[in-house]
Enzyme design. Structure first.
Site, short mmCIF file in Angstrom:
data_model
loop_
_atom_site.label_atom_id
_atom_site.label_comp_id
_atom_site.label_asym_id
_atom_site.label_seq_id
_atom_site.Cartn_x
_atom_site.Cartn_y
_atom_site.Cartn_z
N GLU A 1 -1.81 -5.22 0.34
CA GLU A 1 -0.96 -4.05 0.45
C GLU A 1 -0.77 -3.53 1.87
OE1 GLU A 1 -3.14 -3.20 -3.54
OE2 GLU A 1 -3.58 -4.24 -1.68
N ASP B 1 -4.85 -4.70 -4.91
CA ASP B 1 -6.06 -4.08 -5.45
C ASP B 1 -6.34 -4.51 -6.89
OD1 ASP B 1 -6.52 -2.73 -3.11
OD2 ASP B 1 -5.45 -0.93 -3.71
N ASP C 1 -6.64 -3.41 -9.96
CA ASP C 1 -6.39 -2.46 -11.04
C ASP C 1 -4.98 -2.67 -11.56
OD1 ASP C 1 -4.81 -1.42 -9.02
OD2 ASP C 1 -6.03 0.37 -8.72
N GLU D 1 -2.16 -1.01 -11.09
CA GLU D 1 -1.11 -0.95 -10.08
C GLU D 1 -1.13 -2.20 -9.20
OE1 GLU D 1 1.23 1.45 -9.98
OE2 GLU D 1 0.26 2.29 -11.76
N TYR E 1 -14.28 -0.99 -3.78
CA TYR E 1 -12.99 -0.42 -4.16
C TYR E 1 -13.16 1.00 -4.69
CZ TYR E 1 -8.30 -0.18 -6.11
OH TYR E 1 -7.01 0.17 -6.39
N ARG F 1 -11.00 3.10 -6.32
CA ARG F 1 -10.34 3.62 -7.53
C ARG F 1 -11.01 2.98 -8.74
NH1 ARG F 1 -6.02 2.93 -3.95
NH2 ARG F 1 -5.12 4.91 -3.29
N HIS G 1 -15.23 -3.41 -13.17
CA HIS G 1 -15.27 -2.83 -11.83
C HIS G 1 -16.66 -2.28 -11.54
CE1 HIS G 1 -10.65 -2.03 -11.89
NE2 HIS G 1 -10.95 -3.31 -11.88
#
Length: 864
Positions: free
Chosen positions: A9, A82, A84, A86, A302, A304, A348
């Site tokens: 990203e 990432d 997740d 998104e 990470y 989130r 996670h």
């Protein structure tokens, strides 16, 4: 040329991963999402299973072209956003776009929870395919949010004001804030009294301590009147006090689990007063990589996540670190295991340092102050989570008025002292003498009340039956307190407990509420309050769409998104179920339908108008629409019968009939008969003011700037002026918002109007709408700063922070142009110019002589 392209990203993340992978890979950044639903239009095919229509976002067009150009010569693609929903969706969109130019290439999905050499290399050695369940969950969430925002926001525009918005989760958060405010307003304080005594032993040590009345004749000491308090004080005056007994118990206090997103945001707010957005921005930098002298290195996992799980490797490394630095007594027999809430993604990890040996002290010279403070918080919490519990000795002394043996004392007083006998996990927080209270404790949203127990740091040795000397009686009148307003920390905690939102959304929810000006914050108390606008929005939404913005319903939708991710339900199936219910709610929100007979009667009457007022350009294409068009559209709606005509539409027809009363002799009687007579009392539309007519005439004569696209929206000054002129030509005055916009255009093009200065007073220009009544900082105070900055020889290179680019030169040129057009800037803009003025003084052509700054102080004073 490399045949392997890696896409992440951000540039910072690309730099860190590029260093790890080496020259065999080219690593580029997508700058986040590259495709989304269109800026204009809902972009959802409801008749085709809610198929989204994706477009490359306007600010990513150039990046996509660069990525596609790089992809043409590549044979393998590693999509590494990432780990997740998104991130999975970003990878899916990237694959779709890159496959257009490299259809035969191989695509791999790579995920990792930390950006370290071991984790990254392991991830690239074991790539996988895209997880379409994650992609579907993200698509469902995006479509849900678009439906709610796109369909509900117009209700706010029509009944409150333009530029208001509703959001599926945002509006629930606003509801919690408003409901708390209503509780506070409805709260009625009750008075109560606390009675105590300052006492001491009759033999050494003679240090005084305080006890508080807890029981009266065996019942709770609940004193609610001054008369009761006075009677008790009078009764106590002649009594002697002695120790009834001392209870000693050892309490074991276990460490909190490592941080997840919500608890990190809460701790950042409580410890440092960081906003959730700021906390996440700092955490992102720590995750993506900080240069420690040998290139960037990811310092935390990470950020989130809603899981408190820890990998076995990290757990064992932490236990070894604790044993080596604190001692074997601080290492629990078995590793500490914490349970996540039911919806957490156990794949996670919690937020932890990537290397526990990197202590905060070892990073002091490498991190900025904000980064160091947040890293310290994360490191301490993680290390503490793998340490033994703290042991605290609590001594509670009971002091009574002397009574016969075996009898219930008339008055019983209590006091408690706590002492840490073994620090346990508290040692991780650097306390030489750890406090009895948990150092991790965040602020509470519940106020203290009359049941609070007095606590002192230390009690002298006391024996049962021992008499005490009374130094003085204590009495305090207090009132019960309303619940505290939410802080950002306690609101996030409430949202998490209610199951509303997810780790990636908490910061954006609060940011949106602030940007929309639905909430404000007391900086000193950290309290969040709804603004009058926020309360109006909430009242309307709760009144007409209570079920949609119900906390329980919103939490159930989050669970359904989780079910899609687990493959338990199809995403389009879930959307069909939601949308069927949503349509019913929206019809109810529009109010009861109008009587069709009344609608037909008013339409027939309005159809007798011979001369219509000119229409006004509306919509993006500037299509001319007037009262006759409105009548025709309602007539068609009535004839089709698919959608009922609402009571508001009926009133709109009546208002137009009142507007044409001169042509419709029956207007008054008919409206009166149908209960709409009050419309005849409304003032008829006023003609445009001479100032508005003159401003439009001046602008119509000019060559205005071509249309400009900013953040996905097109701004066309010429089309806007033409629409205002049509309104004025139709004999209708401009609305306050239109008049303010017209003034801004006149100021923008003032340098192109030869007669501007002569006509300025006659034009009756209002202060710039963007700056409010103050109108910004005027010309004489800004001109010297602008002139100095215009002499800068060399500007700093643009800087990339997250997804935003900061370019001093572009920013100055924008403000300089605005100042030339309007003659003023906002105080905030001037503050930015002042800071830039100080930074660039050494680079100005011919040197710089600091002038007076806007706040009246000279630059040297301001600099210190």
């Amino acid at each position: 040329m490399t045949k392997k392209l890696v896409i992440v990203e951000s540039p910072a993340k690309a730099k860190t991963i590029g260093k790890i992978l080496g020259e065999d890979y080219t690593v580029k950044a997508s700058m986040g999402h590259v495709r989304d639903l269109p800026v204009k239009g809902i972009g959802i095919a409801f008749d085709k299973d809610f198929a989204p229509r994706y477009e490359v976002t306007p600010d990513r067009v150039k990046i996509v072209k660069e990525l596609q150009a790089a992809a043409k010569n590549c044979e393998e693609f590693f999509l590494a956003p990432d780990p997740d929903r998104e991130g999975e969706a970003i990878a899916w969109h990237l694959q779709a776009l890159l496959a257009e130019v490299a259809p035969t290439a191989k695509f791999h999905r790579v995920t990792y929870n930390e950006i370290t050499p071991r984790a990254v290399r392991e991830a690239f050695a074991n790539p996988r395919e895209l997880n379409m369940k994650l992609v579907d969950a993200q698509q469902a969430r995006r479509v849900l949010d678009r439906i709610v925002g796109y369909k509900v926001s117009p209700l706010l525009w029509s009944q409150i004001q333009r530029n208001t918005s509703a959001g599926r989760v945002q509006s629930v958060a606003l509801r919690l804030i408003c409901e708390r405010e209503q509780e506070i307003r409805a709260f009625k304080p009750e008075t109560y009294w606390l009675i105590g005594a300052e006492v001491r032993k009759q033999v050494a040590p003679l240090d005084p301590f305080t006890v508080r009345l807890a029981r009266i004749k065996g019942e709770k000491a609940d004193i609610r009147s001054v008369e009761q308090a006075d009677a008790i004080r009078a009764d106590l005056a002649a009594r002697r006090l002695c120790v009834r007994g001392v209870a000693i118990k050892e309490v074991s206090r276990r460490a909190s689990p490592p941080f997840i997103t919500s608890t990190l945001q809460q701790a950042g707010s409580s410890a440092f007063n960081y906003t959730p957005s700021r906390t996440m921005r700092i955490a992102q930098e720590l995750y993506e990589g900080i240069d420690l002298g040998e290139g960037p290195a990811g310092l935390i996992t990470y950020m989130r996540t809603d899981s408190v799980a820890i990998s076995k490797d990290a757990q064992e490394a932490c236990r070894q670190f604790v044993g080596a630095h604190f001692g074997a007594a601080f290492v629990p027999e078995k590793p500490n295991i914490y349970r996540s809430r039911g919806s957490a993604q156990e794949a996670h990890e919690a937020i932890r340092p990537t290397d526990v040996a990197r202590t905060p002290d070892s990073l002091r010279g490498h991190l900025g102050n904000d980064e160091w403070k947040l890293y310290s918080l994360i490191w301490q919490r993680f290390v503490a989570s793998q340490m033994t519990p703290a042991k605290i000795e609590q001594r509670t002394a009971e002091v009574e008025t002397e009574t016969p043996a075996g009898a219930v004392p008339d008055y019983l007083f209590r006091v408690t002292a706590s002492q840490v006998v073994f620090a346990g996990y508290m040692a991780a927080f650097g306390e030489k003498k750890p406090k009895a209270k948990d150092p991790e404790k965040t602020e509470s949203d519940k106020p203290a009340g009359p049941d609070e127990e007095p606590e002192v740091e230390e009690l002298p040795p006391l024996q049962p039956g021992e008499r005490l000397d009374l130094l003085k009686w204590l009495e305090e009148r207090k009132e019960t307190q309303p619940p505290n307003r939410y802080s950002e920390a306690t609101l996030i905690k409430a949202l998490e407990e209610d199951g509303v939102g997810r780790p990636s959304t908490y910061a954006s929810i609060l940011a949106t509420l602030h940007v929309r000006r639905y909430i404000s914050k007391e900086k000193q108390k950290r309290a969040i309050m709804p603004t009058p606008l926020g309360e109006k929005v909430n009242t309307l939404l709760v009144t007409v769409l209570n079920e949609l913005f119900d906390v329980t319903f919103t939490a159930s939708m989050e669970k359904k998104l989780d079910a899609i991710e687990e493959g338990e339900v199809g995403w389009t199936e879930m959307l069909h179920t939601f949308y069927d219910q949503f349509q019913i709610w929206m019809e109810k929100a529009k109010g009861p339908p109008a009587d069709n007979a009344h609608v037909r009667r008013l339409l027939d009457l309005l159809g007798q108008v011979k001369e219509w007022a000119p229409g006004v350009a509306r919509g993006a294409k500037g299509k001319i629409k007037g009262d006759a068009d409105f009548m025709i559209s309602v007539d068609k709606q009535l004839a089709k019968g698919k959608r009922p005509v609402s009571a508001r539409q009926l009133e709109a027809i009546g208002r137009r009939i009142a507007r044409y009363r001169d042509q419709l002799p029956e207007a008054g009687p008919v409206l009166q008969e149908l209960g709409l007579g009050a419309l005849m009392d409304e003032a008829p539309p006023q003609p445009p003011s001479p100032a508005s007519v003159r401003k439009l005439a001046l602008l119509t004569e000019l060559a205005l700037d071509p249309p400009e696209t900013r953040r996905g929206r097109t701004y066309d000054d010429a089309a806007f002026v033409a629409s205002l002129k049509q309104r004025a030509d139709g004999g209708r005055e401009l609305s306050p918002a239109q008049a303010a916009a017209l003034d801004r255009l006149i100021l923008k093009y003032s340098t192109r109007i030869p007669t501007f200065e002569q006509e300025r007073e006659q034009l009756a220009l209002q202060p710039d709408g963007a700056e409010g009544a103050a109108g910004g900082v005027p010309d004489p105070e800004i001109a010297p700063i602008v002139e100095r900055l215009g002499r800068i020889v060399q500007w700093d290179e643009p800087k990339q922070k997250g997804k935003r680019t900061f370019d001093d030169k572009v920013f100055f040129e924008s403000l300089s142009t605005q100042f030339a057009q309007r003659g003023r800037l906002s105080p905030r803009q001037v503050g930015a110019l002042k800071r830039m003025d100080k930074r660039y003084q050494a680079r100005m052509e011919g040197g710089a002589e600091p002038g007076p700054s806007v706040d009246g102080s000279d630059d040297s004073t301001a600099a210190t």
